[in-house]
Write an enzyme that holds these catalytic residues in place. Sequence first.
Site, PDB file in Angstrom:
ATOM      1  N   PHE A  76      48.100  39.932  40.464  1.00  0.00           N
ATOM      2  CA  PHE A  76      47.019  39.485  40.010  1.00  0.00           C
ATOM      3  C   PHE A  76      45.766  39.600  41.146  1.00  0.00           C
ATOM      4  CE2 PHE A  76      45.243  35.328  40.399  1.00  0.00           C
ATOM      5  CZ  PHE A  76      46.235  34.691  41.009  1.00  0.00           C
ATOM      6  N   LYS A  77      46.542  39.365  42.383  1.00  0.00           N
ATOM      7  CA  LYS A  77      45.358  39.033  43.641  1.00  0.00           C
ATOM      8  C   LYS A  77      44.306  40.274  43.643  1.00  0.00           C
ATOM      9  CE  LYS A  77      47.417  35.377  45.429  1.00  0.00           C
ATOM     10  NZ  LYS A  77      48.700  35.133  44.282  1.00  0.00           N
ATOM     11  N   ASP A  78      44.560  41.383  43.087  1.00  0.00           N
ATOM     12  CA  ASP A  78      43.694  42.447  43.135  1.00  0.00           C
ATOM     13  C   ASP A  78      42.629  42.281  42.290  1.00  0.00           C
ATOM     14  OD1 ASP A  78      45.439  44.365  44.640  1.00  0.00           O
ATOM     15  OD2 ASP A  78      46.525  44.665  42.862  1.00  0.00           O
TER      16      ASP A  78
END
Length: 495
Positions: free
Chosen positions: A112-114
């Site tokens: 989810f960091k993207d």
Amino acid sequence: MRYYSTRDNTLRITASEAVKMGLSRDGGLLTPEAIPQIDEAFLRSLMDAGYQTRAAKVMALYLTDYSEEELLGFANNAYGPDKFDHPAAAPLRKVDGNTYCLELWHGPTSAFKDMALQMLPQLLSAALRKTGEDKTVCILVATSGDTGKAAMEGFADVPQTKIMVFYPKDGVSAVQEAQMVTQDGENVGVCAVEGNFDDAQAGVKRIFSDEAIRKTLADRGYFLSSANSINWGRILPQVVYYISAYCDLLRDGEIQMGDQVNFCVPTGNFGDILAAYYAKRMGLPVGKLICASNCNDVLTDFLRTGVYDRNRPFHTTMSPSMDILVSSNLERLLFDLSGENDAEVRDYMAALSKDGRYEVSEDIKKALTEQFWGGFCDEAGTSETIARYYKEYGYLIDTHTAVAASVMEQYRQATGDMTLTVFASTASPYKFCDHVLRAVGEPPAGDGVELLDQLHKKTGVTVPRRLAALKGKSRRFDLTAEKAGMDNVVLEFLK
Ligand SMILES: *Cc1c(COP(=O)(O)O)cnc(C)c1O
């Protein structure tokens, strides 16, 4: 809209300055001076819009020195088909009648960091222009696995930026390590640190606060900034997907305008769930915010008692991105719940650094129990949840997502609250093949990227294309440093 610091509510800086600095000089976190409000008309206007438009409209409320048109351009670059393998960027998957999973891992690094790190480099580049900055920014990152890769992928070959990532030598999964040491880009560097994540993090913090290093780097034309979730440019893009999820539920007729939904978020540094809290504060109809931890259950205790106590054993778990005992972003929540009382926040943070412990006021305790519910899931529970979701729903989830699913169920059992709930899925199961294989009853044969094939054979679930491509990539970086040698790695990198 101006930004101030959780430790100094008289500071006033622009959004672009806040994104550029990352952290306030006083050690506090930069935070918007007011929380913009949204209404039903706003939500209705987003219902039929794509993710990119939703992102531009929500972010424009906070980033008043960026234009909405500019932000839409960034969103198109960040979430388009060359980066994300799903047209909705952050799609909702229905699990059962009142349970949905928000899949946040369709970006280039499968975590989810993207969602934020495809956006932050563009916000930061624009901030350099807007503030007339002529130095090159060097992003220093300490990572437990996902942030490092996502940050490098976002910053690779972005002009006027460099990025150096430190990861704990034996503390990341084989796939995570392969992702990092094969990273492309002329401006990136990666180094393993002899030690655990806390050692890498402490080393980066030391470099940030070292005046002599700052001075040397300034003479060479560099300044340092952060891509960790202390940077406001990391939190804001995450607010978008909670609002977007609500709009999807409305559009698909799953809820009526005004209906409340609960969000359950697997939590480490408290960034992702803080974004959900901001969405709620903006006026999104949200009931409970359910905070899910692994065996490192410092937040569970905090939300139940109001006492934050990091004096406890550190557990290395199969959900490593949540192995953390000091959740930095809690400071922004405390600032908001205390009525922007910077003195009160300074006291809590001073106690935390001195004794590793603080207890919040009765008012804050009351607000915490009204808005949040905390729970944790141990290792056996994580495996059991992966197995059960696979068997019952044909849904393969990763270890972090399984923690969230389990805690959501615990919440429903404990409270009887069956409000429609969205739990966040923060990584592809292919990032943690060994644990996921074992959970679905298949002993891992081999290690590293070989396991991608084994998990695919067993489950038939598509391997994300960028992970599949790792098998053909050669290693570019092979640097290891002692904790004390990290300064030199940075000084060499920025020669
Ligand atoms: C970073 C991360 C988390 C924790 O998010 P925070 O914002 O630090 O609370 C959870 N799951 C995965 C897969 C992550 O990479």
